[in-house]
Design an enzyme around this catalytic site. Structure first.
Site, mmCIF file in Angstrom:
data_model
loop_
_atom_site.group_PDB
_atom_site.id
_atom_site.type_symbol
_atom_site.label_atom_id
_atom_site.label_comp_id
_atom_site.label_asym_id
_atom_site.label_seq_id
_atom_site.Cartn_x
_atom_site.Cartn_y
_atom_site.Cartn_z
ATOM 1 N N CYS A 156 -63.892 -29.293 -28.315
ATOM 2 C CA CYS A 156 -63.544 -30.986 -28.127
ATOM 3 C C CYS A 156 -64.467 -31.903 -29.103
ATOM 4 O O CYS A 156 -64.122 -33.023 -29.296
ATOM 5 C CB CYS A 156 -63.774 -31.287 -26.527
HETATM 6 N N1 CO8 Z 1 -51.391 -29.641 -8.304
HETATM 7 C C1 CO8 Z 1 -51.711 -29.876 -7.237
HETATM 8 N N2 CO8 Z 1 -52.748 -29.417 -6.729
HETATM 9 C C2 CO8 Z 1 -53.834 -28.963 -7.440
HETATM 10 C C3 CO8 Z 1 -53.472 -28.728 -8.989
HETATM 11 C C4 CO8 Z 1 -52.268 -29.259 -9.565
HETATM 12 N N3 CO8 Z 1 -51.817 -29.215 -10.425
HETATM 13 N N4 CO8 Z 1 -54.531 -28.218 -9.438
HETATM 14 C C5 CO8 Z 1 -55.619 -28.044 -8.406
HETATM 15 N N5 CO8 Z 1 -54.998 -28.437 -7.330
HETATM 16 C C6 CO8 Z 1 -55.697 -28.419 -5.938
HETATM 17 C C7 CO8 Z 1 -56.754 -27.373 -6.229
HETATM 18 O O1 CO8 Z 1 -56.377 -26.119 -5.463
HETATM 19 C C8 CO8 Z 1 -57.932 -27.855 -4.976
HETATM 20 O O2 CO8 Z 1 -57.256 -27.523 -3.886
HETATM 21 P P1 CO8 Z 1 -58.296 -27.360 -2.433
HETATM 22 O O3 CO8 Z 1 -59.089 -28.381 -2.342
HETATM 23 O O4 CO8 Z 1 -57.350 -27.000 -1.260
HETATM 24 O O5 CO8 Z 1 -58.772 -26.065 -3.038
HETATM 25 C C9 CO8 Z 1 -57.542 -29.389 -5.054
HETATM 26 O O6 CO8 Z 1 -56.470 -29.564 -5.736
HETATM 27 C C10 CO8 Z 1 -58.698 -29.838 -5.964
HETATM 28 O O7 CO8 Z 1 -58.780 -28.916 -7.188
HETATM 29 P P2 CO8 Z 1 -59.980 -29.164 -8.109
HETATM 30 O O8 CO8 Z 1 -61.433 -29.187 -7.355
HETATM 31 O O9 CO8 Z 1 -60.077 -28.034 -9.239
HETATM 32 O O10 CO8 Z 1 -59.701 -30.328 -8.771
HETATM 33 P P3 CO8 Z 1 -60.548 -31.729 -9.465
HETATM 34 O O11 CO8 Z 1 -60.517 -32.672 -8.672
HETATM 35 O O12 CO8 Z 1 -61.881 -31.004 -10.021
HETATM 36 O O13 CO8 Z 1 -59.594 -32.046 -10.729
HETATM 37 C C11 CO8 Z 1 -59.500 -31.314 -12.948
HETATM 38 C C12 CO8 Z 1 -59.486 -30.745 -11.660
HETATM 39 C C13 CO8 Z 1 -58.597 -32.409 -13.428
HETATM 40 C C14 CO8 Z 1 -59.347 -30.196 -14.135
HETATM 41 C C15 CO8 Z 1 -61.032 -31.745 -13.145
HETATM 42 O O14 CO8 Z 1 -62.161 -31.008 -12.775
HETATM 43 C C16 CO8 Z 1 -61.573 -31.933 -14.740
HETATM 44 O O15 CO8 Z 1 -60.758 -32.990 -15.406
HETATM 45 N N6 CO8 Z 1 -62.683 -31.567 -14.943
HETATM 46 C C17 CO8 Z 1 -63.168 -31.877 -16.481
HETATM 47 C C18 CO8 Z 1 -62.718 -30.756 -17.373
HETATM 48 C C19 CO8 Z 1 -62.862 -31.011 -18.786
HETATM 49 O O16 CO8 Z 1 -63.269 -32.017 -19.207
HETATM 50 N N7 CO8 Z 1 -62.792 -29.975 -19.366
HETATM 51 C C20 CO8 Z 1 -62.879 -30.007 -20.680
HETATM 52 C C21 CO8 Z 1 -61.596 -29.099 -21.094
HETATM 53 S S1 CO8 Z 1 -61.043 -29.578 -22.922
HETATM 54 C C22 CO8 Z 1 -62.401 -28.606 -23.945
HETATM 55 O O17 CO8 Z 1 -63.499 -28.619 -23.494
HETATM 56 C C23 CO8 Z 1 -61.892 -28.035 -25.139
HETATM 57 C C24 CO8 Z 1 -60.563 -27.465 -25.119
HETATM 58 C C25 CO8 Z 1 -60.062 -27.309 -26.482
HETATM 59 C C26 CO8 Z 1 -58.508 -27.714 -26.186
HETATM 60 C C27 CO8 Z 1 -57.800 -26.488 -25.743
HETATM 61 C C28 CO8 Z 1 -56.425 -26.791 -26.195
HETATM 62 C C29 CO8 Z 1 -55.697 -25.828 -25.085
#
Ligand code: CO8
Length: 373
Positions: A156
């Site tokens: 990123c």
């Molecule tokens: N639908 C429904 N429910 C879901 C889903 C979904 N799709 N996904 C997760 N849930 C559920 C989980 O199972 C969990 O349920 P429970 O509470 O029963 O365990 C609940 O929702 C909450 O889950 P999370 O705690 O995982 O959810 P968050 O509130 O943390 O949100 C995010 C998840 C959106 C992923 C969030 O954590 C986030 O955005 N974090 C930051 C991540 C970030 O910035 N990462 C960087 C990635 S990119 C990068 O660095 C370089 C990549 C290079 C490119 C790659 C290209 C492929």
């Protein structure tokens, strides 16, 4: 020291979009079929049941409403779950060079520059579609640029890190002007069968021209007051696919070779790091946080951006101060902050300050503090 300016920026987006609803409908059909087909093994605990996804969760947890896809065909097909991108012959323009050129030409036009004015092309992005020849050299040849081109991968932060390299090349006198391009073709690395990450990424390409203020003729240019790049190792975001896969006797496309992350940990660890980085960098150029009129932040998650700016300003920022583009584009790896700049920079007045900032895998954080001329 040479005054270096950003004199042009270009944004190219694919014609295809995929809404959360379309994506979730496809994933849920895939997951339901998978669970039916593996019912006995799931019952025995040998296979993990696939949970269902939800469009409401995606928008609430990330702010993403849709994403662009370079090739949409195949992504929503539950028998495929990945884009169907035609293989091109070696004498044809590569896919990534094509999208890079689309944004590069827009940036050159905005800067009023041609290939003759550029001495260095840097392609900075999360992945390149091949190891060599560099995508940058292919672009260089198509634009008639002499000099040097190279690719650099810093997930990123590839764009901000590349901009810092461009700035340094101009101040060192090794280039008159530099073209930095971010062809983010993310969709081939997305695991569309993984509920936790299937919604995160989109395809796009951005570009910027940097040059000495002495040669700048652009209507909208920004002096780079300072830049900083920072890395701290973390296993929380990984993509393990690489050239050694051929020798490892494992499925080169297994789940752990595609993008995966501990999103919650990333959120918790990166937000304070990014806020501290920004405060330090703004103060290092003799400014204070309230002096910043616009925050062109990395676009991974709306809640991350709100939190980071709240830590800095002590209050919420509005969309004019810290524009959000991920609702339309999703996470486009290194291009996110550059998209925000492309769409939201011309209204600043001379003397206004802004900050470009990325944060993500590595971990990596990069920033540039700029002033409108
Ligand atoms: N639908 C429904 N429910 C879901 C889903 C979904 N799709 N996904 C997760 N849930 C559920 C989980 O199972 C969990 O349920 P429970 O509470 O029963 O365990 C609940 O929702 C909450 O889950 P999370 O705690 O995982 O959810 P968050 O509130 O943390 O949100 C995010 C998840 C959106 C992923 C969030 O954590 C986030 O955005 N974090 C930051 C991540 C970030 O910035 N990462 C960087 C990635 S990119 C990068 O660095 C370089 C990549 C290079 C490119 C790659 C290209 C492929």
């Amino acid at each position: 020291m040479t005054e270096v300016v950003i004199s042009g920026a270009g944004l190219w987006k694919p014609e295809h979009t995929i809404s959360n609803e379309e994506l979730v409908e496809s994933y849920n059909a895939y997951a339901t079929r998978f669970n039916e087909e593996h019912a006995a093994a799931i019952e025995q605990g040998a296979v993990v049941e696939k949970p269902l996804s939800s469009a409401e969760f995606i928008e609430k947890a990330s702010g993403i409403r849709q994403r662009y896809a370079y090739v949409k065909e195949g992504i929503l097909d539950i028998g495929r779950m990945r884009p169907k991108i035609a293989r091109r012959q070696e004498d044809e323009l590569s896919h990534q060079a094509e999208i890079a050129l689309n944004s590069a030409r827009l940036a050159l036009d905005a800067a009023g520059k041609s290939g003759d004015d550029i001495d260095l092309v840097i392609v900075g992005c999360a992945y390149t579609e091949r190891s060599y020849p560099a995508i940058a050299i292919e672009v260089q040849q198509r634009l008639g640029i002499t000099g040097t081109g190279f690719d650099m991968l810093v997930a990123c932060s590839a764009a901000t890190f590349a901009l810092q390299r461009a700035h340094d090349a101009i101040t060192a006198g090794s280039a008159r002007a530099v073209l930095v391009i971010n062809p983010e073709l993310t969709s081939p690395q997305v695991n569309y069968t993984d509920r936790d990450s299937h919604f995160i990424f989109g395809d796009v390409s951005t570009a910027m021209v940097l040059e000495s203020a002495e040669t700048c003729t652009s209507a909208h240019s920004y002096t780079v007051l300072g830049s900083k790049s920072q890395t701290v190792f973390s296993n929380n975001i990984r993509s393990n696919f690489g050239y050694v896969a051929y020798a490892q006797d494992v499925d080169a496309y297994c789940d752990e070779n595609l993008f995966h992350q501990n999103g919650r940990s990333v959120f918790k660890e990166v937000c304070p790091m990014a806020a501290a980085h920004l405060k330090d960098q703004i103060e290092a150029v003799g400014l204070t946080v309230p002096d910043i009129k616009r925050w062109w932040l990395h676009q991974a998650n709306i809640n991350m951006n709100l939190l980071i700016v709240r830590r800095l300003l002590g209050r919420d920022a509005n969309n004019e101060e810290a524009p959000i583009v991920l609702d339309e584009f999703a996470n486009t790896a290194s291009a996110g902050s550059i998209i925000a700049f492309c769409l939201h920079h011309e209204d600043l007045a001379a003397g206004d300050h802004g900050v470009l900032c990325s944060f993500g895998a590595g971990y990596s954080i990069g920033s540039l503090v700029v002033r409108k001329r």
